[in-house]
Motif scaffolding. Structure first.
Motif, PDB file in Angstrom:
ATOM      1  N   ARG A  67     -41.181  37.627 -40.447  1.00 14.21           N
ATOM      2  CA  ARG A  67     -39.987  36.772 -40.419  1.00 14.21           C
ATOM      3  C   ARG A  67     -39.018  37.156 -41.527  1.00 14.21           C
ATOM      4  O   ARG A  67     -37.796  37.210 -41.325  1.00 14.21           O
ATOM      5  CB  ARG A  67     -40.367  35.295 -40.561  1.00 14.21           C
ATOM      6  N   ASP A  68     -39.552  37.424 -42.718  1.00 16.04           N
ATOM      7  CA  ASP A  68     -38.692  37.826 -43.833  1.00 16.04           C
ATOM      8  C   ASP A  68     -37.996  39.153 -43.539  1.00 16.04           C
ATOM      9  O   ASP A  68     -36.800  39.314 -43.811  1.00 16.04           O
ATOM     10  CB  ASP A  68     -39.519  37.939 -45.113  1.00 16.04           C
TER      11      ASP A  68
ATOM     12  N   GLU B 181     -32.359  30.305 -41.982  1.00 13.46           N
ATOM     13  CA  GLU B 181     -33.795  30.207 -42.228  1.00 13.46           C
ATOM     14  C   GLU B 181     -34.130  28.767 -42.610  1.00 13.46           C
ATOM     15  O   GLU B 181     -33.545  28.218 -43.545  1.00 13.46           O
ATOM     16  CB  GLU B 181     -34.218  31.155 -43.341  1.00 13.46           C
TER      17      GLU B 181
ATOM     18  N   GLU C 155     -37.320  26.538 -43.668  1.00  9.82           N
ATOM     19  CA  GLU C 155     -38.726  26.475 -44.076  1.00  9.82           C
ATOM     20  C   GLU C 155     -39.043  25.029 -44.507  1.00  9.82           C
ATOM     21  O   GLU C 155     -38.163  24.191 -44.618  1.00  9.82           O
ATOM     22  CB  GLU C 155     -38.994  27.448 -45.231  1.00  9.82           C
TER      23      GLU C 155
ATOM     24  N   VAL D 164     -34.400  31.372 -37.809  1.00  7.56           N
ATOM     25  CA  VAL D 164     -35.748  31.759 -38.215  1.00  7.56           C
ATOM     26  C   VAL D 164     -36.445  30.507 -38.738  1.00  7.56           C
ATOM     27  O   VAL D 164     -36.014  29.922 -39.738  1.00  7.56           O
ATOM     28  CB  VAL D 164     -35.717  32.853 -39.298  1.00  7.56           C
TER      29      VAL D 164
ATOM     30  N   ILE E   4     -36.747  33.078 -33.928  1.00 15.71           N
ATOM     31  CA  ILE E   4     -38.035  33.585 -34.407  1.00 15.71           C
ATOM     32  C   ILE E   4     -38.832  32.399 -34.951  1.00 15.71           C
ATOM     33  O   ILE E   4     -38.352  31.659 -35.808  1.00 15.71           O
ATOM     34  CB  ILE E   4     -37.854  34.653 -35.494  1.00 15.71           C
TER      35      ILE E   4
ATOM     36  N   ASP F  46     -42.750  30.908 -36.335  1.00 15.80           N
ATOM     37  CA  ASP F  46     -43.978  31.337 -36.995  1.00 15.80           C
ATOM     38  C   ASP F  46     -45.089  31.537 -35.970  1.00 15.80           C
ATOM     39  O   ASP F  46     -45.267  30.727 -35.055  1.00 15.80           O
ATOM     40  CB  ASP F  46     -44.396  30.291 -38.029  1.00 15.80           C
TER      41      ASP F  46
END
Length: 535
Positions: free
Chosen positions: A48-49, A64, A66, A126, A163, A165
Protein backbone atom coordinates in the motif's frame (compact mmCIF):
# COMPACT_ATOMS: atom_id res chain seq x y z
CA UNK A 1 -1.74 -13.61 -2.50
CA UNK A 2 0.63 -11.92 -4.90
CA UNK A 3 2.03 -8.48 -4.13
CA UNK A 4 0.28 -5.60 -5.78
CA UNK A 5 1.80 -4.49 -9.09
CA UNK A 6 1.67 -0.92 -10.31
CA UNK A 7 2.31 0.79 -13.65
CA UNK A 8 5.82 1.89 -14.47
CA UNK A 9 6.06 5.67 -14.06
CA UNK A 10 9.60 6.07 -15.32
CA UNK A 11 8.42 7.22 -18.74
CA UNK A 12 6.16 9.99 -17.42
CA UNK A 13 7.22 13.46 -18.47
CA UNK A 14 7.21 16.39 -16.01
CA UNK A 15 3.76 18.00 -15.90
CA UNK A 16 3.19 20.95 -18.22
CA UNK A 17 0.60 23.63 -17.53
CA UNK A 18 -2.23 23.34 -20.02
CA UNK A 19 -2.38 27.07 -20.56
CA UNK A 20 1.32 27.16 -21.61
CA UNK A 21 1.18 24.17 -23.97
CA UNK A 22 0.77 24.28 -27.71
CA UNK A 23 -2.71 23.35 -29.04
CA UNK A 24 -1.70 19.88 -30.18
CA UNK A 25 0.32 19.34 -27.03
CA UNK A 26 -2.66 20.53 -24.92
CA UNK A 27 -4.92 17.93 -26.52
CA UNK A 28 -2.35 15.22 -25.86
CA UNK A 29 -2.08 16.27 -22.23
CA UNK A 30 -5.86 16.20 -21.81
CA UNK A 31 -5.93 12.67 -23.11
CA UNK A 32 -3.06 11.66 -20.83
CA UNK A 33 -4.73 13.14 -17.75
CA UNK A 34 -7.70 10.83 -18.23
CA UNK A 35 -5.67 7.65 -18.69
CA UNK A 36 -4.85 6.74 -15.08
CA UNK A 37 -5.82 3.06 -15.15
CA UNK A 38 -8.55 2.40 -12.62
CA UNK A 39 -8.20 -0.70 -10.48
CA UNK A 40 -9.26 -2.26 -7.21
CA UNK A 41 -7.10 -4.65 -5.23
CA UNK A 42 -6.15 -5.93 -1.80
CA UNK A 43 -2.55 -5.24 -0.80
CA UNK A 44 -0.21 -5.64 2.14
CA UNK A 45 0.85 -2.67 4.25
CA UNK A 46 4.19 -2.39 2.41
CA UNK A 47 2.50 -2.69 -0.97
CA UNK A 48 0.00 0.00 0.00
CA UNK A 49 2.82 2.40 0.84
CA UNK A 50 4.59 1.65 -2.42
CA UNK A 51 1.35 2.08 -4.32
CA UNK A 52 0.67 5.46 -2.72
CA UNK A 53 4.12 6.70 -3.69
CA UNK A 54 3.83 5.32 -7.21
CA UNK A 55 0.38 6.80 -7.77
CA UNK A 56 1.45 10.18 -6.43
CA UNK A 57 4.43 10.14 -8.80
CA UNK A 58 1.98 9.34 -11.61
CA UNK A 59 0.10 12.55 -10.85
CA UNK A 60 -2.87 11.10 -9.00
CA UNK A 61 -4.47 12.67 -5.94
CA UNK A 62 -3.77 10.06 -3.27
CA UNK A 63 -5.93 9.81 -0.17
CA UNK A 64 -4.60 7.54 2.58
CA UNK A 65 -6.89 6.71 5.51
CA UNK A 66 -5.37 4.75 8.35
CA UNK A 67 -6.51 4.11 11.91
CA UNK A 68 -10.06 3.20 10.94
CA UNK A 69 -11.94 2.42 14.16
CA UNK A 70 -15.43 2.28 15.71
CA UNK A 71 -15.83 6.07 15.50
CA UNK A 72 -15.80 5.77 11.69
CA UNK A 73 -18.45 3.05 11.60
CA UNK A 74 -21.14 4.09 9.14
CA UNK A 75 -19.07 7.12 8.05
CA UNK A 76 -16.78 5.72 5.36
CA UNK A 77 -18.38 7.86 2.66
CA UNK A 78 -18.10 11.02 4.74
CA UNK A 79 -14.50 10.36 5.79
CA UNK A 80 -13.32 9.55 2.25
CA UNK A 81 -15.13 12.55 0.79
CA UNK A 82 -13.61 14.90 3.39
CA UNK A 83 -10.12 13.53 2.73
CA UNK A 84 -10.50 14.01 -1.04
CA UNK A 85 -11.77 17.56 -0.57
CA UNK A 86 -8.78 18.38 1.66
CA UNK A 87 -6.37 17.14 -0.98
CA UNK A 88 -8.17 19.08 -3.71
CA UNK A 89 -8.16 22.25 -1.63
CA UNK A 90 -4.46 21.79 -0.95
CA UNK A 91 -3.81 21.83 -4.69
CA UNK A 92 -5.87 24.95 -5.21
CA UNK A 93 -8.92 23.30 -6.75
CA UNK A 94 -12.24 25.16 -6.60
CA UNK A 95 -14.97 24.09 -4.20
CA UNK A 96 -17.52 21.36 -4.89
CA UNK A 97 -20.33 22.11 -7.28
CA UNK A 98 -23.86 22.45 -5.97
CA UNK A 99 -25.16 19.79 -8.34
CA UNK A 100 -23.08 17.11 -6.59
CA UNK A 101 -24.68 17.54 -3.19
CA UNK A 102 -26.49 14.37 -2.10
CA UNK A 103 -25.53 12.41 -5.26
CA UNK A 104 -22.38 10.36 -4.78
CA UNK A 105 -22.04 9.58 -8.48
CA UNK A 106 -22.24 13.28 -9.36
CA UNK A 107 -19.96 14.11 -6.44
CA UNK A 108 -17.26 11.74 -7.69
CA UNK A 109 -17.56 13.11 -11.22
CA UNK A 110 -17.22 16.62 -9.85
CA UNK A 111 -14.14 15.67 -7.84
CA UNK A 112 -12.51 14.03 -10.86
CA UNK A 113 -13.27 17.11 -12.98
CA UNK A 114 -11.69 19.42 -10.40
CA UNK A 115 -8.74 17.05 -10.06
CA UNK A 116 -8.08 17.26 -13.80
CA UNK A 117 -8.37 21.06 -13.64
CA UNK A 118 -5.38 21.16 -11.27
CA UNK A 119 -3.34 18.71 -13.35
CA UNK A 120 -4.06 15.44 -11.53
CA UNK A 121 -4.43 12.19 -13.45
CA UNK A 122 -7.11 10.73 -11.20
CA UNK A 123 -7.98 9.90 -7.60
CA UNK A 124 -6.60 7.03 -5.53
CA UNK A 125 -8.08 5.92 -2.20
CA UNK A 126 -5.80 3.78 -0.02
CA UNK A 127 -7.46 2.31 3.08
CA UNK A 128 -5.82 0.78 6.12
CA UNK A 129 -7.32 -2.17 8.02
CA UNK A 130 -11.09 -1.87 8.34
CA UNK A 131 -11.79 -4.70 10.74
CA UNK A 132 -11.94 -2.43 13.79
CA UNK A 133 -14.99 -0.69 12.30
CA UNK A 134 -17.20 -3.78 12.11
CA UNK A 135 -20.63 -3.56 13.71
CA UNK A 136 -22.26 -5.59 16.45
CA UNK A 137 -22.94 -8.52 14.10
CA UNK A 138 -19.27 -8.93 13.24
CA UNK A 139 -19.51 -7.28 9.81
CA UNK A 140 -19.02 -3.86 8.30
CA UNK A 141 -22.33 -2.00 8.38
CA UNK A 142 -24.39 -1.82 5.20
CA UNK A 143 -23.66 1.88 4.59
CA UNK A 144 -19.90 1.33 4.61
CA UNK A 145 -20.16 -1.73 2.37
CA UNK A 146 -22.26 0.30 -0.05
CA UNK A 147 -19.53 2.96 -0.17
CA UNK A 148 -16.81 0.40 -0.85
CA UNK A 149 -18.88 -1.31 -3.57
CA UNK A 150 -19.50 2.04 -5.26
CA UNK A 151 -15.80 2.92 -5.32
CA UNK A 152 -14.82 -0.56 -6.50
CA UNK A 153 -17.33 -0.31 -9.36
CA UNK A 154 -16.07 3.17 -10.25
CA UNK A 155 -12.55 1.81 -10.82
CA UNK A 156 -13.84 -0.07 -13.85
CA UNK A 157 -14.90 3.02 -15.78
CA UNK A 158 -13.15 6.03 -14.26
CA UNK A 159 -9.59 7.05 -13.32
CA UNK A 160 -10.13 5.85 -9.77
CA UNK A 161 -7.94 3.46 -7.78
CA UNK A 162 -9.11 1.71 -4.61
CA UNK A 163 -6.61 -0.24 -2.52
CA UNK A 164 -7.73 -2.10 0.59
CA UNK A 165 -5.64 -3.90 3.19
CA UNK A 166 -5.20 -7.56 2.31
CA UNK A 167 -6.30 -8.65 5.77
CA UNK A 168 -9.76 -7.28 5.03
CA UNK A 169 -10.27 -9.77 2.23
CA UNK A 170 -11.83 -12.01 4.89
CA UNK A 171 -13.68 -9.21 6.72
CA UNK A 172 -17.42 -9.81 6.60
CA UNK A 173 -19.73 -7.34 4.87
CA UNK A 174 -23.05 -6.92 3.10
CA UNK A 175 -23.78 -7.24 -0.61
CA UNK A 176 -26.32 -5.65 -2.89
CA UNK A 177 -29.91 -5.46 -1.57
CA UNK A 178 -32.25 -8.18 -2.79
CA UNK A 179 -36.02 -8.40 -3.05
CA UNK A 180 -37.69 -9.06 0.27
CA UNK A 181 -39.37 -12.15 -1.09
CA UNK A 182 -36.01 -13.58 -2.04
CA UNK A 183 -34.45 -12.61 1.29
CA UNK A 184 -37.24 -14.28 3.24
CA UNK A 185 -37.35 -17.32 0.98
CA UNK A 186 -40.98 -16.79 -0.02
CA UNK A 187 -40.60 -19.16 -3.00
CA UNK A 188 -38.96 -21.93 -1.02
CA UNK A 189 -42.24 -23.61 -0.09
CA UNK A 190 -43.50 -23.81 -3.65
CA UNK A 191 -40.18 -25.14 -4.89
CA UNK A 192 -40.12 -27.74 -2.15
CA UNK A 193 -43.64 -28.92 -3.03
CA UNK A 194 -42.69 -29.21 -6.69
CA UNK A 195 -39.59 -31.19 -5.84
CA UNK A 196 -41.58 -33.47 -3.55
CA UNK A 197 -44.13 -34.21 -6.28
CA UNK A 198 -41.44 -34.93 -8.84
CA UNK A 199 -39.55 -37.29 -6.57
CA UNK A 200 -42.44 -39.10 -4.89
CA UNK A 201 -41.14 -42.49 -5.97
CA UNK A 202 -37.80 -41.96 -4.25
CA UNK A 203 -39.22 -40.15 -1.21
CA UNK A 204 -38.64 -43.09 1.13
CA UNK A 205 -34.90 -42.46 1.14
CA UNK A 206 -35.01 -38.62 1.37
CA UNK A 207 -34.75 -36.56 4.53
CA UNK A 208 -35.51 -32.80 4.64
CA UNK A 209 -33.10 -30.98 6.96
CA UNK A 210 -33.35 -27.28 7.84
CA UNK A 211 -30.30 -25.81 9.61
CA UNK A 212 -30.04 -22.29 11.06
CA UNK A 213 -26.76 -20.99 12.45
CA UNK A 214 -26.39 -17.85 14.53
CA UNK A 215 -23.16 -16.45 15.90
CA UNK A 216 -23.15 -14.47 19.13
CA UNK A 217 -20.04 -12.83 20.54
CA UNK A 218 -19.77 -13.01 24.30
CA UNK A 219 -18.33 -9.92 25.92
CA UNK A 220 -14.84 -10.55 27.24
CA UNK A 221 -15.18 -14.29 26.68
CA UNK A 222 -15.13 -15.23 23.04
CA UNK A 223 -17.47 -16.46 20.36
CA UNK A 224 -20.43 -18.71 21.05
CA UNK A 225 -21.98 -20.59 18.16
CA UNK A 226 -25.57 -21.79 18.43
CA UNK A 227 -26.96 -24.27 15.92
CA UNK A 228 -30.66 -25.04 15.66
CA UNK A 229 -31.62 -28.15 13.65
CA UNK A 230 -35.07 -29.21 12.57
CA UNK A 231 -35.31 -32.66 10.97
CA UNK A 232 -38.41 -33.64 9.05
CA UNK A 233 -38.70 -37.43 9.35
CA UNK A 234 -35.98 -39.89 10.35
CA UNK A 235 -34.40 -42.64 8.29
CA UNK A 236 -31.89 -45.30 9.18
CA UNK A 237 -29.53 -44.88 6.21
CA UNK A 238 -26.80 -47.24 7.33
CA UNK A 239 -29.01 -50.06 8.64
CA UNK A 240 -27.48 -50.08 12.12
CA UNK A 241 -30.82 -49.68 13.88
CA UNK A 242 -30.08 -46.15 15.04
CA UNK A 243 -32.02 -43.21 13.59
CA UNK A 244 -29.88 -40.66 11.76
CA UNK A 245 -31.54 -37.76 13.56
CA UNK A 246 -30.11 -39.09 16.82
CA UNK A 247 -26.68 -39.20 15.20
CA UNK A 248 -27.10 -35.58 14.13
CA UNK A 249 -28.02 -34.46 17.65
CA UNK A 250 -25.14 -36.45 19.15
CA UNK A 251 -22.71 -34.79 16.76
CA UNK A 252 -24.09 -31.37 17.59
CA UNK A 253 -23.91 -31.97 21.32
CA UNK A 254 -20.25 -32.93 21.00
CA UNK A 255 -19.35 -29.88 18.91
CA UNK A 256 -21.34 -27.34 20.94
CA UNK A 257 -20.48 -28.59 24.42
CA UNK A 258 -19.59 -25.63 26.61
CA UNK A 259 -20.59 -23.10 23.94
CA UNK A 260 -23.07 -20.28 24.40
CA UNK A 261 -26.15 -21.29 22.41
CA UNK A 262 -28.06 -18.41 20.81
CA UNK A 263 -31.66 -19.47 20.28
CA UNK A 264 -32.70 -16.18 18.64
CA UNK A 265 -31.31 -12.80 17.82
CA UNK A 266 -31.70 -10.49 20.82
CA UNK A 267 -31.17 -6.75 20.61
CA UNK A 268 -29.34 -6.49 23.91
CA UNK A 269 -26.41 -8.46 22.50
CA UNK A 270 -25.72 -5.80 19.87
CA UNK A 271 -25.96 -3.00 22.43
CA UNK A 272 -23.66 -4.89 24.79
CA UNK A 273 -21.05 -5.49 22.09
CA UNK A 274 -21.12 -1.86 20.96
CA UNK A 275 -20.52 -0.59 24.50
CA UNK A 276 -17.77 -3.14 25.12
CA UNK A 277 -16.00 -2.21 21.88
CA UNK A 278 -15.91 1.50 22.81
CA UNK A 279 -12.43 1.67 24.29
CA UNK A 280 -10.34 4.79 24.69
CA UNK A 281 -11.23 8.40 23.83
CA UNK A 282 -14.28 8.85 21.60
CA UNK A 283 -15.13 11.71 19.26
CA UNK A 284 -18.12 13.74 20.45
CA UNK A 285 -20.36 12.62 17.59
CA UNK A 286 -19.39 8.97 18.06
CA UNK A 287 -20.01 9.18 21.81
CA UNK A 288 -23.46 10.72 21.39
CA UNK A 289 -24.33 8.10 18.76
CA UNK A 290 -23.20 5.33 21.10
CA UNK A 291 -25.31 6.84 23.88
CA UNK A 292 -28.41 7.07 21.66
CA UNK A 293 -28.14 3.75 19.83
CA UNK A 294 -26.68 1.44 22.48
CA UNK A 295 -26.41 2.80 26.01
CA UNK A 296 -29.94 4.13 26.56
CA UNK A 297 -31.70 1.16 24.89
CA UNK A 298 -29.67 -1.21 27.06
CA UNK A 299 -30.30 0.86 30.20
CA UNK A 300 -34.06 0.78 29.55
CA UNK A 301 -33.96 -2.96 28.85
CA UNK A 302 -32.23 -3.54 32.18
CA UNK A 303 -34.74 -1.26 33.88
CA UNK A 304 -37.58 -3.26 32.32
CA UNK A 305 -36.30 -6.50 33.83
CA UNK A 306 -33.51 -7.85 31.63
CA UNK A 307 -31.43 -10.18 33.81
CA UNK A 308 -28.20 -10.72 31.91
CA UNK A 309 -24.85 -10.34 33.70
CA UNK A 310 -22.93 -9.46 30.52
CA UNK A 311 -25.37 -6.69 29.63
CA UNK A 312 -25.31 -5.36 33.19
CA UNK A 313 -21.52 -5.42 33.23
CA UNK A 314 -21.17 -3.57 29.91
CA UNK A 315 -23.73 -0.97 31.03
CA UNK A 316 -22.10 -0.39 34.40
CA UNK A 317 -18.58 -0.22 32.96
CA UNK A 318 -19.58 2.34 30.33
CA UNK A 319 -21.48 4.40 32.86
CA UNK A 320 -18.58 4.45 35.32
CA UNK A 321 -16.07 5.36 32.59
CA UNK A 322 -18.30 8.16 31.30
CA UNK A 323 -18.90 9.59 34.78
CA UNK A 324 -15.19 9.55 35.59
CA UNK A 325 -14.16 11.14 32.28
CA UNK A 326 -16.86 13.83 32.34
CA UNK A 327 -16.14 14.74 35.96
CA UNK A 328 -12.45 15.15 35.14
CA UNK A 329 -13.04 17.10 31.91
CA UNK A 330 -15.83 19.39 33.12
CA UNK A 331 -13.64 21.98 34.95
CA UNK A 332 -11.78 22.66 31.68
CA UNK A 333 -15.01 23.81 30.00
CA UNK A 334 -14.71 27.14 31.79
CA UNK A 335 -11.55 28.04 29.88
CA UNK A 336 -12.00 26.51 26.43
CA UNK A 337 -14.40 26.70 23.53
CA UNK A 338 -13.90 22.99 22.84
CA UNK A 339 -16.92 21.68 24.69
CA UNK A 340 -20.23 20.07 23.73
CA UNK A 341 -23.46 22.02 23.30
CA UNK A 342 -24.72 22.59 26.82
CA UNK A 343 -27.96 23.61 28.50
CA UNK A 344 -26.46 27.07 29.07
CA UNK A 345 -26.29 27.47 25.26
CA UNK A 346 -30.03 26.92 24.81
CA UNK A 347 -30.90 30.57 24.13
CA UNK A 348 -28.13 30.98 21.55
CA UNK A 349 -29.12 27.74 19.82
CA UNK A 350 -32.78 28.76 19.76
CA UNK A 351 -31.96 32.19 18.32
CA UNK A 352 -29.87 30.61 15.55
CA UNK A 353 -32.60 28.08 14.77
CA UNK A 354 -35.24 30.82 14.65
CA UNK A 355 -33.20 32.79 12.11
CA UNK A 356 -32.73 29.71 9.95
CA UNK A 357 -36.46 29.03 9.78
CA UNK A 358 -37.67 32.62 9.54
CA UNK A 359 -39.48 32.62 12.89
CA UNK A 360 -40.91 35.94 14.06
CA UNK A 361 -40.46 35.21 17.77
CA UNK A 362 -38.98 32.56 20.08
CA UNK A 363 -40.42 30.91 23.18
CA UNK A 364 -38.07 29.00 25.51
CA UNK A 365 -39.68 26.10 27.38
CA UNK A 366 -37.60 24.25 29.97
CA UNK A 367 -39.01 20.83 30.83
CA UNK A 368 -37.55 19.91 34.20
CA UNK A 369 -35.82 16.48 34.26
CA UNK A 370 -36.54 15.67 30.58
CA UNK A 371 -33.69 13.33 29.81
CA UNK A 372 -32.92 12.26 26.24
CA UNK A 373 -35.09 9.15 25.85
CA UNK A 374 -38.04 10.86 27.52
CA UNK A 375 -37.58 13.76 25.12
CA UNK A 376 -37.96 11.36 22.18
CA UNK A 377 -41.20 9.98 23.64
CA UNK A 378 -42.54 13.48 24.21
CA UNK A 379 -41.60 14.60 20.69
CA UNK A 380 -43.41 11.68 19.04
CA UNK A 381 -46.60 12.30 20.99
CA UNK A 382 -46.44 16.07 20.61
CA UNK A 383 -46.04 15.94 16.82
CA UNK A 384 -49.00 13.57 16.61
CA UNK A 385 -51.14 15.90 18.75
CA UNK A 386 -50.32 19.12 16.89
CA UNK A 387 -50.48 17.69 13.39
CA UNK A 388 -50.29 20.42 10.73
CA UNK A 389 -50.42 23.17 13.33
CA UNK A 390 -46.69 22.88 14.02
CA UNK A 391 -43.58 21.60 12.28
CA UNK A 392 -40.70 19.83 14.03
CA UNK A 393 -37.58 21.60 12.75
CA UNK A 394 -34.71 20.32 14.90
CA UNK A 395 -33.77 17.68 17.48
CA UNK A 396 -30.49 17.63 19.38
CA UNK A 397 -28.63 16.58 22.51
CA UNK A 398 -27.55 19.07 25.17
CA UNK A 399 -25.11 18.41 28.02
CA UNK A 400 -25.85 19.44 31.60
CA UNK A 401 -23.39 21.14 33.89
CA UNK A 402 -22.28 19.39 37.06
CA UNK A 403 -23.93 18.81 39.43
CA UNK A 404 -26.94 17.82 37.32
CA UNK A 405 -29.61 19.59 39.34
CA UNK A 406 -32.25 22.13 38.35
CA UNK A 407 -30.73 24.94 40.41
CA UNK A 408 -27.32 24.45 38.83
CA UNK A 409 -28.72 24.52 35.27
CA UNK A 410 -30.77 27.66 35.99
CA UNK A 411 -27.61 29.29 37.29
CA UNK A 412 -25.71 28.48 34.09
CA UNK A 413 -28.60 29.84 31.99
CA UNK A 414 -28.59 33.07 34.00
CA UNK A 415 -24.82 33.63 34.16
CA UNK A 416 -23.48 31.70 31.16
CA UNK A 417 -19.78 30.87 31.16
CA UNK A 418 -19.26 32.84 34.38
CA UNK A 419 -21.25 30.16 36.16
CA UNK A 420 -18.68 27.57 35.06
CA UNK A 421 -15.74 29.71 36.12
CA UNK A 422 -17.14 30.71 39.51
CA UNK A 423 -20.22 28.77 40.65
CA UNK A 424 -22.56 30.65 42.96
CA UNK A 425 -22.32 29.76 46.63
CA UNK A 426 -25.97 30.37 47.53
CA UNK A 427 -29.05 28.69 46.08
CA UNK A 428 -31.20 30.51 43.59
CA UNK A 429 -34.88 31.01 44.28
CA UNK A 430 -36.82 28.14 42.79
CA UNK A 431 -40.18 26.84 43.91
CA UNK A 432 -40.44 23.06 44.09
CA UNK A 433 -42.98 21.53 41.71
CA UNK A 434 -46.47 21.40 43.15
CA UNK A 435 -48.83 18.63 42.08
CA UNK A 436 -51.71 20.99 41.30
CA UNK A 437 -49.68 23.35 39.09
CA UNK A 438 -47.17 20.92 37.59
CA UNK A 439 -49.41 20.29 34.54
CA UNK A 440 -49.21 23.93 33.47
CA UNK A 441 -46.41 26.02 31.99
CA UNK A 442 -45.27 28.87 34.21
CA UNK A 443 -43.08 31.86 33.41
CA UNK A 444 -39.77 32.18 35.20
CA UNK A 445 -37.22 34.96 35.30
CA UNK A 446 -33.68 33.57 35.25
CA UNK A 447 -31.22 36.43 35.60
CA UNK A 448 -31.61 38.64 32.52
CA UNK A 449 -33.44 35.88 30.61
CA UNK A 450 -37.03 34.77 30.51
CA UNK A 451 -37.82 31.07 30.50
CA UNK A 452 -41.09 29.17 30.63
CA UNK A 453 -40.93 26.05 32.78
CA UNK A 454 -42.90 22.81 32.95
CA UNK A 455 -42.53 20.71 36.12
CA UNK A 456 -44.75 17.77 35.22
CA UNK A 457 -41.88 15.32 34.67
CA UNK A 458 -40.24 16.16 37.99
CA UNK A 459 -43.56 15.88 39.80
CA UNK A 460 -44.41 12.53 38.23
CA UNK A 461 -41.00 11.12 39.08
CA UNK A 462 -41.65 11.99 42.73
CA UNK A 463 -45.05 10.28 42.72
CA UNK A 464 -43.85 7.15 40.85
CA UNK A 465 -41.28 6.04 43.39
CA UNK A 466 -40.42 2.41 42.81
CA UNK A 467 -41.98 2.31 39.35
CA UNK A 468 -40.36 5.09 37.33
CA UNK A 469 -39.44 2.89 34.36
CA UNK A 470 -43.03 1.73 33.89
CA UNK A 471 -44.36 5.27 34.29
CA UNK A 472 -42.24 6.87 31.52
CA UNK A 473 -44.78 6.45 28.67
CA UNK A 474 -47.54 7.97 30.81
CA UNK A 475 -45.21 10.81 31.89
CA UNK A 476 -44.38 11.51 28.23
CA UNK A 477 -48.08 11.58 27.34
CA UNK A 478 -48.89 14.09 30.09
CA UNK A 479 -45.91 16.27 29.16
CA UNK A 480 -46.88 16.25 25.47
CA UNK A 481 -50.43 17.24 26.41
CA UNK A 482 -49.20 20.20 28.47
CA UNK A 483 -46.75 21.38 25.78
CA UNK A 484 -49.38 21.08 23.03
CA UNK A 485 -51.81 23.13 25.11
CA UNK A 486 -49.16 25.82 25.53
CA UNK A 487 -48.10 25.74 21.87
CA UNK A 488 -51.63 26.44 20.67
CA UNK A 489 -51.62 29.74 22.57
CA UNK A 490 -48.61 31.04 20.65
CA UNK A 491 -48.83 33.30 17.58
CA UNK A 492 -48.07 31.84 14.17
CA UNK A 493 -44.43 31.64 13.14
CA UNK A 494 -43.22 31.32 16.74
CA UNK A 495 -40.32 28.95 17.36
CA UNK A 496 -41.03 26.91 20.48
CA UNK A 497 -37.70 25.58 21.77
CA UNK A 498 -38.20 22.82 24.34
CA UNK A 499 -35.24 21.48 26.28
CA UNK A 500 -34.46 19.48 29.38
CA UNK A 501 -32.23 20.86 32.10
CA UNK A 502 -30.90 17.56 33.45
CA UNK A 503 -31.74 13.89 33.35
CA UNK A 504 -32.10 11.16 35.92
CA UNK A 505 -30.98 7.61 36.49
CA UNK A 506 -33.17 4.77 37.73
CA UNK A 507 -31.69 2.53 40.40
CA UNK A 508 -32.47 -1.15 40.79
CA UNK A 509 -35.39 -0.38 43.11
CA UNK A 510 -37.08 1.71 40.40
CA UNK A 511 -36.39 5.09 42.04
CA UNK A 512 -35.15 8.12 40.05
CA UNK A 513 -31.83 9.64 41.11
CA UNK A 514 -30.45 13.06 40.11
CA UNK A 515 -27.32 15.11 40.54
CA UNK A 516 -24.74 12.60 39.32
CA UNK A 517 -22.52 12.38 36.25
CA UNK A 518 -24.00 9.29 34.58
CA UNK A 519 -24.82 9.56 30.86
CA UNK A 520 -28.59 9.58 31.41
CA UNK A 521 -28.25 12.41 33.94
CA UNK A 522 -25.93 14.54 31.80
CA UNK A 523 -27.31 14.18 28.27
CA UNK A 524 -30.75 15.70 27.78
CA UNK A 525 -33.02 16.15 24.80
CA UNK A 526 -34.00 19.36 23.01
CA UNK A 527 -36.26 20.01 20.04
CA UNK A 528 -37.72 22.99 18.17
CA UNK A 529 -41.23 23.44 16.79
CA UNK A 530 -42.32 26.13 14.37
CA UNK A 531 -45.88 26.89 15.45
CA UNK A 532 -48.63 27.84 13.01
CA UNK A 533 -49.85 26.52 9.66
CA UNK A 534 -46.33 26.53 8.26
CA UNK A 535 -45.44 24.66 5.06
Amino acid sequence: MQDASFPDTSLLEPPIALDDAEPTQRDTLKDALATLPGRFEFASAMARDEAAASLAAAGAIVVEIEGVGPSMRGRFAEAIDEAIERELAGRGAPGAGFASAGDRDAALSDQLFRARRVGATGIAVVLGPLRAAVGARGALVAEDCDTLRFLAAATGERPVVLIVDERDEATRGYGEPVALGEALGAGAGADADADAGAGAGAGANEVGVEVGVEVGVEVGVGVGVGVGVEVEGSVDHDGDGVDDDRDVHDDLSRHTAGASVVEREEAWRGWTLALTAARGPQALGALEKLFVESYMPLANALGAGLEEPRARGAHDDFRAAFAKSYTEAFPAFASTAKRPRMVLDAHAIAAHTARLHGARSTRMLLVDAMRWDLSRLVTERLVARLGPRAVLTDEMILWSALPTTTLRQLETIARGMDALRAPAEGDMDNDPPRARTADYVRRLRVGPREVHKLDIVEARLESARGGVQRALPEVAERAAEAIARHALTLPAHTLLFCFGDHGFSIDRTGVARQGGASPEEVLVGAFALLVGDVH
